[in-house]
Design a protein around this motif. Structure first.
Motif: not given
Length: 184
Positions: A133-134, A173-175, A152-154
């Protein structure tokens, strides 16, 4: 001709289609598509026409050869990312990976608007997926596990698992979404 299979697989993946979904669209058996994607079978002209139509590409896309020597690295400037088509309303995908004929990893930057949702499941689909998650937040369910991801989570999971995602939040949300295709 050896590039047909990888191109079919790349487009199917970009469109978020399972083998069965593409088979239904193209009126070609999932088993035949699987063999074509693995380059175990060369499609007939009729089959290639059906696949091209279902994947929204001209037939020439699948049979044109690269005219330059392949490089060991591919540079993709941020402003020159190719838009990847998706059927999910409002979801934007931008390609961050090199050609699938040379690389086993596909990646996109995905922008998920509020309310966007999706799911995928193909028990026969090998490989792995990795999401970072960017910006923003998104909720994932993988199998029976639920994950609330924030900036920051993956999340790393097997592609053969049933998964779904949703953006129930008020902002986009940008991933970074990376897929490793295990063709072993």
């Amino acid at each position: 001709m050896s590039a047909i299979g990888p191109k079919v697989r790349e487009l199917r993946t970009q469109l978020g289609l399972s083998l069965q979904q593409l088979a239904g669209r193209a009126e070609v058996s999932a088993a035949a598509i699987y063999k074509i994607e693995r380059s175990d079978m060369v499609p007939t002209v009729t089959t290639l026409l059906k696949l091209a139509s279902a994947l929204e590409r001209p037939v020439g896309y699948f049979i044109e050869e690269e005219t330059t020597d392949p490089a060991s690295a591919v540079y993709i400037p941020a402003g020159e990312r190719k838009v990847v088509k998706t059927r999910r309303t409002g979801v934007e995908l931008a390609d961050i990976s090199g050609p699938s004929e040379r690389f086993r990893v596909n990646g996109v930057v995905a922008t998920l608007p509020p309310g966007a949702r999706g799911s995928e499941w193909s028990p026969a689909r090998p490989g792995e997926e990795l999401v970072l998650v960017l910006d923003g937040a998104v909720d994932f369910t993988v199998g029976e596990q639920e994950f609330a991801l924030k900036q920051g989570d993956a999340l790393h999971y097997l592609a053969s698992c049933r998964y779904s995602w949703t953006n129930p939040h008020t902002g986009s949300a940008t991933l970074a979404w990376i897929k490793l295709h295990d063709d072993a």
